[in-house]
Write a protein that holds these residues in place. Sequence first.
Motif, short mmCIF file in Angstrom:
data_model
loop_
_atom_site.label_atom_id
_atom_site.label_comp_id
_atom_site.label_asym_id
_atom_site.label_seq_id
_atom_site.Cartn_x
_atom_site.Cartn_y
_atom_site.Cartn_z
N SER A 115 20.91 21.87 -41.63
CA SER A 115 20.08 21.34 -40.56
C SER A 115 18.82 22.18 -40.39
O SER A 115 18.79 23.38 -40.67
CB SER A 115 20.87 21.35 -39.24
N ASP A 116 17.75 21.50 -39.97
CA ASP A 116 16.51 22.18 -39.57
C ASP A 116 15.98 23.13 -40.63
O ASP A 116 15.71 24.30 -40.36
CB ASP A 116 16.73 22.91 -38.24
N LEU A 117 15.82 22.61 -41.83
CA LEU A 117 15.25 23.42 -42.91
C LEU A 117 13.81 23.81 -42.59
O LEU A 117 13.38 24.94 -42.88
CB LEU A 117 15.31 22.64 -44.23
N HIS A 118 13.06 22.89 -42.01
CA HIS A 118 11.67 23.17 -41.58
C HIS A 118 10.83 23.85 -42.67
O HIS A 118 10.08 24.80 -42.40
CB HIS A 118 11.67 24.04 -40.32
N GLY A 145 18.66 16.38 -40.03
CA GLY A 145 17.28 16.28 -39.55
C GLY A 145 16.41 17.50 -39.69
O GLY A 145 16.87 18.62 -39.93
N ASP A 146 15.10 17.25 -39.55
CA ASP A 146 14.05 18.27 -39.65
C ASP A 146 14.11 19.04 -40.97
O ASP A 146 13.97 20.26 -41.00
CB ASP A 146 14.10 19.23 -38.46
N ALA A 147 14.29 18.30 -42.05
CA ALA A 147 14.20 18.92 -43.38
C ALA A 147 12.76 19.34 -43.65
O ALA A 147 12.52 20.28 -44.40
CB ALA A 147 14.69 17.96 -44.45
N ALA A 251 25.44 18.16 -35.37
CA ALA A 251 24.10 18.16 -34.78
C ALA A 251 23.39 19.48 -35.08
O ALA A 251 24.00 20.43 -35.60
CB ALA A 251 24.17 17.92 -33.27
N GLY A 252 22.13 19.54 -34.74
CA GLY A 252 21.33 20.76 -34.94
C GLY A 252 20.28 20.87 -33.85
O GLY A 252 20.61 20.87 -32.67
N LEU A 296 18.33 26.46 -40.39
CA LEU A 296 17.85 27.35 -41.44
C LEU A 296 16.44 27.87 -41.19
O LEU A 296 16.11 28.99 -41.59
CB LEU A 296 17.87 26.62 -42.78
N GLY A 297 15.58 27.06 -40.60
CA GLY A 297 14.17 27.43 -40.48
C GLY A 297 13.71 27.54 -39.04
O GLY A 297 14.50 27.45 -38.09
N ASN A 298 12.41 27.74 -38.91
CA ASN A 298 11.77 27.84 -37.60
C ASN A 298 10.60 26.87 -37.55
O ASN A 298 10.12 26.41 -38.58
CB ASN A 298 11.25 29.26 -37.36
#
Length: 318
Positions: A115-118, A145-147, A251-252, A296-298
Amino acid sequence: MLLVYYLIVINIITFALFGIDKAKAKADKWRIPEHTLLLFVFLGGEIGGFLGMKVFHHKTKKNKFRITVPILLVIELVLIVFFLYQNYHLVVTEYTFNSDKITDELDGYRIVQISDLHNQWFGKKQKRLLSMIEECKPDIIVVTGDAVDSNHTNYEIALDFFEGAVGISPVYYITGNHEEWLQGTEKYSDYLDKAEQMGVNYIDGKTVEVDGFELTGAVGISGVKDVSNDNELSVVLSHEPGHYDADLIFAGHIHGGQFIIPGKGGLLSPDFTFFPEYYGDMYDLGSARLVVSRGLGNSLVPVRINNFPEIVVVEFEK
């Protein structure tokens, strides 16, 4: 990556300011105030300031620079190492999910959640991330989401991940708020097309049968609320944590609250909610279990503290 970009830019600017000020001094022109130079050093330009002093032989005899800049440089280097470790040290978090609906065939089934690789970078072609996922031996990989990130969008980083992930196991993907903000652009449409051509199952607003259970992709950040099945295990992918009439929810979105305070939990959600209720764990909602990945990301906040980027593994147990 935002932290890295910021440090590169601020140090280039600081180095340039020392050079400009030295040139002005030689030409006997109006000078850049010393407090401005020190401000840029303090804001993260310690490396640029130190190199500027050495390369241009500037401010090397003034104690406020000769002493202050090296001290700040040491502090900055320590902080850089600390923050990079906090942002890039990958961990695996494993949970066990029990249900009467788990059949003999599903006993021991493993789902990896990303999730959330951003656009976070974990080695060339995301090799470090993908290697750790492969070691988890997933039956499927779900992406909540939010790859990609709408603020510093790099589709190739996300596609590198998907290209490697589909070679490990089937991948099921729903979008998050950052993908929603990118919708309507040609580049975003091309990105989705390329991901699906690689074999990624894009399931926003869909329910699909997967290995003996139902998998539903919530639409955007809201989605359907009732996907229960009295006889068959029902699993929902949702970007934001929420209550669904399902057995298991992934979820993330919360990024672990960015800074995890021992005894208190995650500090701040991307929606600027202090101490969000669900920030990263498996939560008992009564008839359902909610798994919230710390991601994973910001995005806007470029650093994590006490909140390592994580790969989530959920194993079914009869």
